[in-house]
Design an enzyme around this catalytic site. Structure first.
Site, short mmCIF file in Angstrom:
data_model
loop_
_atom_site.label_atom_id
_atom_site.label_comp_id
_atom_site.label_asym_id
_atom_site.label_seq_id
_atom_site.Cartn_x
_atom_site.Cartn_y
_atom_site.Cartn_z
N ARG A 231 -1.76 -0.46 -8.80
CA ARG A 231 -3.12 -0.13 -8.39
C ARG A 231 -3.21 1.40 -8.38
O ARG A 231 -2.33 2.07 -7.83
CB ARG A 231 -3.38 -0.66 -6.97
CG ARG A 231 -4.68 -0.13 -6.36
CD ARG A 231 -4.66 -0.26 -4.82
NE ARG A 231 -4.78 -1.61 -4.34
CZ ARG A 231 -4.38 -1.98 -3.11
NH1 ARG A 231 -3.85 -1.10 -2.27
NH2 ARG A 231 -4.53 -3.23 -2.72
N ASP B 282 0.85 -1.19 0.00
CA ASP B 282 0.00 0.00 0.00
C ASP B 282 0.89 1.24 0.00
O ASP B 282 2.00 1.22 0.53
CB ASP B 282 -0.86 0.05 1.27
CG ASP B 282 -2.04 -0.92 1.22
OD1 ASP B 282 -2.36 -1.44 0.14
OD2 ASP B 282 -2.65 -1.14 2.29
P1 FDA Z 1 -14.39 9.42 -3.84
O1 FDA Z 1 -13.80 9.63 -2.48
O2 FDA Z 1 -14.58 10.60 -4.73
O3 FDA Z 1 -15.75 8.65 -3.65
C1 FDA Z 1 -16.65 8.38 -4.73
C2 FDA Z 1 -17.92 7.80 -4.15
O4 FDA Z 1 -17.62 6.54 -3.52
C3 FDA Z 1 -18.54 8.63 -3.04
O5 FDA Z 1 -19.39 9.62 -3.55
C4 FDA Z 1 -19.28 7.56 -2.24
O6 FDA Z 1 -20.48 7.22 -2.89
C5 FDA Z 1 -18.35 6.38 -2.32
N1 FDA Z 1 -17.40 6.36 -1.18
C6 FDA Z 1 -16.09 6.69 -1.22
N2 FDA Z 1 -15.53 6.54 0.00
C7 FDA Z 1 -16.51 6.13 0.81
C8 FDA Z 1 -16.57 5.79 2.19
N3 FDA Z 1 -15.49 5.88 2.99
N4 FDA Z 1 -17.76 5.39 2.69
C9 FDA Z 1 -18.87 5.29 1.90
N5 FDA Z 1 -18.88 5.60 0.59
C10 FDA Z 1 -17.70 6.00 0.05
N6 FDA Z 1 -5.24 5.14 -0.60
C11 FDA Z 1 -3.93 5.36 -0.42
O7 FDA Z 1 -3.52 6.49 -0.18
N7 FDA Z 1 -3.03 4.31 -0.48
C12 FDA Z 1 -3.43 3.04 -0.77
O8 FDA Z 1 -2.59 2.13 -0.84
C13 FDA Z 1 -4.83 2.81 -0.98
N8 FDA Z 1 -5.29 1.56 -1.26
C14 FDA Z 1 -6.62 1.39 -1.62
C15 FDA Z 1 -7.08 0.14 -2.03
C16 FDA Z 1 -8.39 -0.01 -2.48
C17 FDA Z 1 -8.85 -1.36 -2.96
C18 FDA Z 1 -9.26 1.12 -2.49
C19 FDA Z 1 -10.67 1.01 -3.02
C20 FDA Z 1 -8.83 2.33 -2.03
C21 FDA Z 1 -7.52 2.48 -1.56
N9 FDA Z 1 -7.07 3.70 -1.09
C22 FDA Z 1 -5.72 3.89 -0.89
C23 FDA Z 1 -8.04 4.77 -0.74
C24 FDA Z 1 -8.21 5.76 -1.88
O9 FDA Z 1 -7.05 6.55 -2.02
C25 FDA Z 1 -9.41 6.70 -1.62
O10 FDA Z 1 -9.18 7.41 -0.44
C26 FDA Z 1 -10.75 5.99 -1.49
O11 FDA Z 1 -10.86 4.93 -2.40
C27 FDA Z 1 -11.91 6.99 -1.79
O12 FDA Z 1 -11.79 7.50 -3.07
P2 FDA Z 1 -12.74 7.08 -4.30
O13 FDA Z 1 -11.87 6.82 -5.46
O14 FDA Z 1 -13.63 5.94 -3.91
O15 FDA Z 1 -13.53 8.37 -4.67
#
Ligand code: FDA
Length: 319
Positions: free
Chosen positions: A181, A130
């Protein structure tokens, strides 16, 4: 504003020690964390595997400051790899380098990581490192490079679209054939290194997805393994439907088969989207965190979506 408060709280020792002990906080954390024990985590993965979703197991913990804790985290990871093999789970492992000593001593972390990666290779299980906050990136890349020099190639990296440097880092990684990723990024970063506007983070995410998808096409990236232990070269990790749609559209445009693009989502978030993507024929992997050190992880999930605070608080008041 609330986002910054939760990001601050995720690193605050006083808040951690106050909240972690509360049974009600622990109960609320269960929406995003599979449990505190390895058994609970493996059961969660088995339930996902039954509906054709792969998983990545993450034993929670980060920023350890004592060598004994870092070594214990290594032992826990080795036990996890054994259990995964015994139960034939369709899963790989995600881990954080500060959990196995990066903040203490580079060499300690390297030794711990080497032992974990060798054990994973024996069981043919992939490891994803990560990505943590931007101050750790250069050392993370060096550790990864050290593993490759030892022939340990089934180890992937993560690139965060909120950072200015990530496009460059990603290009170097995909040219070297490293599995990647792509995420938006979850840490509080200074404006000197990170985009401020959501629209900029999103646009960079789409650009980075295109780079990784083109690399998968050009380098003939393999498909996800059938047993769920290895991902294809490119993983798009987001719950943002616009980002997912962009990646899907671009992959189709360049003729990349669905099996070469894995979508990854977090445990407890958008379960219906996880199933819908799988039903469309994409490999889908759910990040399943577990363990007693759930506090920082939970605060980052609250920072991403402050509306979750109401869910969290309702658990305090529910009898
Ligand atoms: P965004 O935050 O814009 O969310 C889009 C939509 O998704 C929201 O409107 C909501 O509907 C839904 N959503 C998002 N987060 C939610 C929550 N907490 N609860 C409920 N609904 C939610 N980061 C990092 O810095 N280092 C890493 O190694 C990783 N590894 C990682 C692995 C995997 C499999 C995932 C999915 C994510 C990560 N992350 C991460 C976290 C990533 O950087 C990010 O913070 C989150 O995925 C939220 O961003 P989104 O892309 O989902 O978009």
């Amino acid at each position: 504003m609330l986002r910054s408060v939760f990001q601050y709280l995720s690193r605050s020792d006083w808040a951690r020690s106050s909240l972690s002990g509360w049974g009600l906080a622990r109960r609320a954390s269960r929406r995003f964390v599979a449990g505190e024990t390895l058994e609970e985590a493996t059961q969660a993965v088995q339930a996902l595997n039954r509906i054709n979703l792969a998983a990545t197991l993450a034993h929670l913990g980060e920023e350890v400051t004592m060598e004994a804790e870092a070594n214990q985290a290594r032992q826990d990871c080795l036990a996890l790899l054994n259990a995964m093999d015994e139960l034939q789970l369709g899963a790989y492992v995600s881990l954080k380098l500060t959990q196995i000593g990066l903040a203490i001593d580079f060499e300690l972390c390297m030794e711990n990581m080497l032992e974990i990666a060798r054990a994973a290779a024996v069981n043919d299980i992939f490891i994803r490192i990560d990505m943590e906050d931007s101050s750790t990136i250069d050392q993370t890349l060096s550790i990864h490079y050290g593993l490759r020099r030892q022939g340990l190639r089934d180890v992937g990296l993560v690139f965060q679209s909120y950072l200015f440097r990530s496009e460059h880092d990603l290009r170097s990684a995909v040219e070297a054939g490293i599995p990647v990723r792509i995420v938006k990024g979850a840490y509080q970063e200074p404006h000197s290194v990170a985009f401020r506007k959501k629209s900029e983070v999103d646009a960079n995410f789409d650009r980075m997805a295109e780079i990784a998808l083109e690399a998968a096409r050009d380098h003939g990236s393999g498909s996800a393994s059938k047993n769920g232990r290895k991902p294809p070269q490119t993983a798009i990790a987001s719950h943002d439907e616009a980002r997912i749609a962009h990646a899907e559209g671009y992959a189709q445009e360049i003729g990349l088969p669905k099996s070469a693009l894995e979508f990854q989502l977090l445990y407890g978030i958008r379960a219906e989207l996880q199933r819908a993507l799988r039903a469309k024929g994409y490999p889908v992997r759910v990040y399943v965190p577990y363990g007693a050190q759930w506090y920082s992880y939970l605060m980052r999930r609250l920072a991403e979506r402050p509306a979750n605070l109401w869910f969290f608080l309702s658990n305090f008041f529910r009898r």
